[in-house]
Design an enzyme around this catalytic site. Structure first.
Site, mmCIF file in Angstrom:
data_model
loop_
_atom_site.group_PDB
_atom_site.id
_atom_site.type_symbol
_atom_site.label_atom_id
_atom_site.label_comp_id
_atom_site.label_asym_id
_atom_site.label_seq_id
_atom_site.Cartn_x
_atom_site.Cartn_y
_atom_site.Cartn_z
ATOM 1 N N ILE A 137 0.823 -1.223 0.000
ATOM 2 C CA ILE A 137 0.000 0.000 0.000
ATOM 3 C C ILE A 137 0.850 1.262 0.000
ATOM 4 C CG2 ILE A 137 -2.020 -1.058 1.047
ATOM 5 C CD1 ILE A 137 -1.066 -0.029 3.755
ATOM 6 N N GLY A 138 2.167 1.121 -0.088
ATOM 7 C CA GLY A 138 3.005 2.314 -0.130
ATOM 8 C C GLY A 138 4.476 1.972 0.044
ATOM 9 N N VAL A 139 5.312 2.953 -0.296
ATOM 10 C CA VAL A 139 6.755 2.823 -0.133
ATOM 11 C C VAL A 139 7.262 4.124 0.453
ATOM 12 C CG1 VAL A 139 8.976 2.428 -1.242
ATOM 13 C CG2 VAL A 139 6.947 1.273 -2.105
ATOM 14 N N GLY A 140 8.074 4.053 1.507
ATOM 15 C CA GLY A 140 8.642 5.251 2.120
ATOM 16 C C GLY A 140 10.142 5.148 2.233
ATOM 17 N N GLY A 141 10.723 6.129 2.917
ATOM 18 C CA GLY A 141 12.172 6.138 3.088
ATOM 19 C C GLY A 141 12.664 4.959 3.900
ATOM 20 N N GLY A 201 11.010 1.821 4.045
ATOM 21 C CA GLY A 201 10.788 0.590 3.297
ATOM 22 C C GLY A 201 9.350 0.489 2.826
ATOM 23 N N LYS A 228 5.031 -2.170 8.147
ATOM 24 C CA LYS A 228 6.143 -1.490 7.470
ATOM 25 C C LYS A 228 7.416 -2.317 7.641
ATOM 26 C CE LYS A 228 6.656 2.975 8.215
ATOM 27 N NZ LYS A 228 7.115 4.258 8.839
ATOM 28 N N ASP A 235 9.540 15.806 10.269
ATOM 29 C CA ASP A 235 9.254 15.371 8.890
ATOM 30 C C ASP A 235 7.770 15.531 8.591
ATOM 31 O OD1 ASP A 235 9.940 14.485 6.388
ATOM 32 O OD2 ASP A 235 9.892 12.360 6.893
#
Length: 868
Positions: A525-529, A531, A547, A643
């Site tokens: 459902i998503g990708v961040g800094g 993982g 995550k 952030d």
């Protein structure tokens, strides 16, 4: 017939001679090398050859590492060129077969992410044919410094790549470019460009600044030069494809002006000519088709001027080239002005028409100056010369170039990259190493004894801990978790050595794999800094967001521990809840409550989701502000998120906003301090410029980032978009220009037009403007921002009710009681007391007419009680 034959023979000889001449010129060919690949790509209309393509007339001494990336965040035009690079951990040189002459050398750098090679930790030097170009060079640091310089000048602050350009002359048949990594580090290069240069590009003798008409010899046959600046004054950026001679990039000048309003832009794209064929190489025609002239020339006092402030390296000689073309006046003595360089007179009685030989004629003038070791600034100023009898008091400039000249074969300047967490060395460090070595020699015996005891105690531990890779060890190996107790369901309380209690379930890796169907990509459902994030279902049927850390990520153990520590002691309706974590077998996994509606950004732009209404956007902003306000005030020292952005504001199934991602969070300053000194971290476009410059983190840094979020909510566009015109790339700067003109409605999301209260938008813009104040002390607190956002929501609700036929603002709904665990600020001040690890909330009603209630100057609604 004989005459004709002789004529034909003569023509044939001319063709042969011309052909040989062209063959000779062809040998001085350009080299366009795409590094780290055997593929060729087409960029800006030219073919760039892979450095391992056979027969490319290029050899290099070592293979290095071919790196590539699937993600790219820069100018899409250069994506094919910047998604590959050659990484080197040992000396590497490229050798090009050419002929003696003068050349431009351009080195292209884009700090791509590849495996465990962190560009922030890359330091290297570059030499070419005996000329030192850079030393102790760090590409991200150079990019940060360039963006930082523009922050103070109203620049777009959006550089993501770097091109270093050099000019030099060689008397051999080869051009050698040497890359030398600093010991223990590495280097990289994405592309190399070598362009032969016409001998007439530079004259050897140029005017000396402050030399009373004297001149200096550049001696460029034996010296090299680095291009520091190349600006198209008064016009838009000129791309390399528009400069067909040397493929140069010309930046917009407004970012470097002290006051861009001091110069008005003019343009005339007809009949521009060069005085001689040699001058066609100096600059392309678009440079001379636009210019800046002085604004407000009719004022009584004639001492104003146009000024450009340029950051340069100290203790070097500089060549300043100014480009002129008279676009308005067709006779002499109409525009005469003075030129100043670093506050010294470079030219008096300067009449472009006279010097160029007429109107619409391209002309340039070179000046030589020396920058001392005490300054790193080069000032270029043009102003009226009132001592002459000219018809107007005006000045004009079309283009500006600045070149740094080598000193004893050196162009390198060791830059201080203060904004990086990377390499930091000093002379005192060497001293302390020596002292430490002495102490260590005394402590060796004791250390051996301790080590033996430790091994004895560890021999019965689980073998999984021994297999864990360095840098990705579980928390208990770092002393972060100890004295754990678990209940039957697996919920565990952990206490680290400093007494901080952490609660949360420790999942096994088997449970995580079962919840995510073995990390099925379809559940992503998503990708961040940190993982990837997966949607999962834990054993009791509860949906969760899982995550999983990526080992190649620039984030790691520190962020993992910070996230657990922060969320273990924070509970609030507008903060995402942490359910638990997993730290088995080299994995770092966090399990959160599932947020059904994803990120705020996905509901603004970049997805197929329907746009949310203005009222919903206000409610989301209020929720996020409540969460941040709780962070800042809910404990003795408070917590700074660091952030804040729309992708870290998540929405549940009821569109309730919750702040997420606390991996970069910091505990606030103690009472005796005003800030936390720390290296700069955050997301570009949202970063507080004061924090960026000083590395001093405060709660007001979150306020600045939240102000950017507010403008993003209004405009529904990315905070940094390099594909837009120069003045629109940075959302904060672009929106602030409209807000200061009180015309924010001109750039509002088209989906909102006609669906919002103009008064609510006006107040909303005032709040965002306050948040983006240059100095932190001038920004409101999150509590004050929250109060005003709630007022904006009430204005919108009153407008909706009025449009629905309601006759009175009194029909506005009661905002209701404070939710459990929530810090509401509704005409109230909230205090917190900590008792045995728990936080009690006390709410005190405030008088909204009291101007001291909120500690800063108030907006107009404090004296206009309509709607409250």
């Amino acid at each position: 017939m004989k005459v004709q034959a002789m004529g034909m023979l003569g023509i044939l000889w001319l063709v042969i001679i011309f052909g040989f001449t062209n063959i000779g010129k062809a040998r001085r060919e350009s080299f366009l090398i795409n590094c780290g690949t055997n593929s060729s790509v087409n960029v800006d209309g030219r073919s760039w050859i892979g450095d391992t393509v056979p027969g490319n007339n290029v050899t290099f001494s070592a293979s290095g590492i071919e790196a590539s990336t699937g993600t790219f965040g820069g100018n899409p035009v250069y994506e094919p060129l910047y998604t590959t690079a050659r990484i080197f951990t040992d000396n590497l040189n490229y050798t090009f077969r050419g002929t003696p002459g003068k050349y431009f050398l351009r080195l292209h750098f884009y700090p791509l992410a590849y495996e465990n090679y962190n560009a922030n930790e890359s330091y290297f030097a570059v030499d070419s044919n005996g000329l030192s170009l850079v030393s102790e060079f760090n590409v991200p640091g150079e990019i940060l410094n360039k963006n930082s310089n523009l922050l103070g000048s109203g620049g777009n602050s959006s550089f993501t790549s770097l091109v270093k350009e050099y000019f030099f002359s060689i008397d051999a048949n080869v051009i050698v470019v040497d890359f030398i990594p600093t010991k223990g580090s590495f280097g990289f290069v994405n592309a190399i460009e070598i362009i032969p240069v016409d001998d007439k590009l530079f004259n050897d003798s140029v005017s000396r600044v402050g030399g009373n008409g004297g001149s200096s010899s550049l001696n460029l046959n034996k010296r090299g030069a680095e291009t520091m600046y190349r600006l198209n004054v008064g016009g838009s950026a000129i791309n390399p494809s528009q400069d067909s001679n040397f493929w140069r990039m010309w930046e917009v000048d407004s970012s470097y002006m002290v006051n861009s309003d001091a110069g008005s832009e003019i343009r005339n794209r007809s009949n521009i000519t060069y005085p001689s064929p040699n001058d066609t190489f100096v600059a392309p025609l678009p440079v001379y088709e636009t210019a800046r002239t002085l604004s407000n020339t009719e004022v009584l006092e004639k001492r104003f001027n146009m000024s450009w402030k340029l950051e340069v390296d100290p203790d070097f000689d500089y060549l300043v080239r100014l480009h002129f073309c008279e676009l308005l006046y067709d006779k002499p003595n109409q525009r005469i002005f003075r030129i100043y360089i670093n506050n010294r007179s470079a030219a008096d009685n300067f009449d472009v028409f006279v010097r160029a030989g007429g109107m619409n004629k391209a002309y340039h003038e070179d000046y030589f100056d020396v920058i001392s070791s005490k300054t790193n600034t080069l000032w270029i100023q043009l102003g009226p010369d009132t001592t002459t009898g000219s018809a107007g008091t005006d000045a004009l400039l079309n283009g500006l170039e600045v070149f740094k000249l080598s000193q004893n074969g050196n162009l390198a300047y060791v830059q201080k990259y203060s904004n990086l967490e990377g390499k930091k060395t000093s002379k005192s460090f060497v001293l302390w190493v020596g002292i430490g070595a002495g102490i260590a020699s005394i402590a060796i015996l004791a250390a051996l004894v301790i080590l033996i005891v430790w091994f004895c105690k560890r021999k019965n531990k689980d073998d999984d801990a021994k297999k864990t890779a360095p840098g990705w060890r579980p928390l208990f190996l770092h002393g972060s978790v100890a004295n754990s107790t678990a209940n039957a369901k697996g919920s565990t309380a952990y206490q680290n050595p400093n007494g901080t209690v952490r609660s949360g379930r420790r999942f096994t890796l088997a449970e995580i794999r079962a919840a995510t169907n073995n990390f099925d990509e379809s559940l992503g459902i998503g990708v961040g800094g940190f993982g990837k994030v997966y949607k999962g279902e834990i054993d009791d049927g509860t949906l969760a967001a899982i995550k999983r850390a990526n080992p190649q990520s620039h984030q790691g153990l520190a962020e993992f521990e910070t996230e657990i520590e922060m969320l273990s002691k924070l509970r609030h309706r507008h903060l995402v809840s942490l359910i638990g974590f997993c730290d088995e077998q080299n994995e770092m996994i966090l399990v959160y409550e599932y947020m059904a509606n994803g990120t705020l950004r996905s509901h603004l732009f970049g997805s197929d989701l329907p746009p949310i209404s203005w009222k919903q956007r206000l409610e989301v902003c209020i929720g996020a502000a409540r969460g941040l306000h709780y962070l800042h005030t809910g404990s003795e020292r408070g917590i700074i998120h660091r952030d804040v952005k729309t992708t870290n504001i998540l929405l549940d199934e009821n569109f309730v906003a919750k702040m997420a991602d606390f991996g970069l969070s910091k505990t606030g300053p103690s009472l005796e301090h005003t800030h936390v000194s720390t290296a700069v971290k955050g997301s570009f476009g949202y970063l507080d410029p004061e924090y960026f410059r000083r590395q001093q983190l405060t709660e007001k840094s979150d306020v600045y980032s939240f102000g950017v979020v507010l403008f993003e909510v209004v405009c529904a566009r990315a905070v940094i978009n390099p594909t837009l015109p120069k003045d629109q790339i940075n959302l904060a700067e672009w929106a602030m220009r409209w807000q200061r003109q009180r015309s924010l409605e001109s750039i509002i999301d088209p989906q909102l037009r006609g669906k919002y209260s103009p008064e609510s938008l006006m107040k909303f813009g005032e709040i965002a403007e306050k948040c983006l104040a240059d100095e932190g002390k001038s920004r409101p607190t999150l509590g004050e921002v929250l109060w005003h956002l709630e007022y904006v929501l009430q204005l919108q609700e009153a407008w909706l009710h009025s449009n629905a036929g309601e006759n009175s603002v009194s029909s506005i709904r009661d905002l209701g009681p404070v939710d459990e665990g929530e810090c509401e600020v509704q005409d109230a001040a909230t205090s917190y007391e900590e008792h045995s690890g728990s936080i009690s909330v006390t709410t005190h009603r405030l008088d909204p007419t009291d101007p001291m209630a909120f500690g800063v100057d108030q907006f107009s609604q404090l004296v206009n009680q309509q709607g409250r």
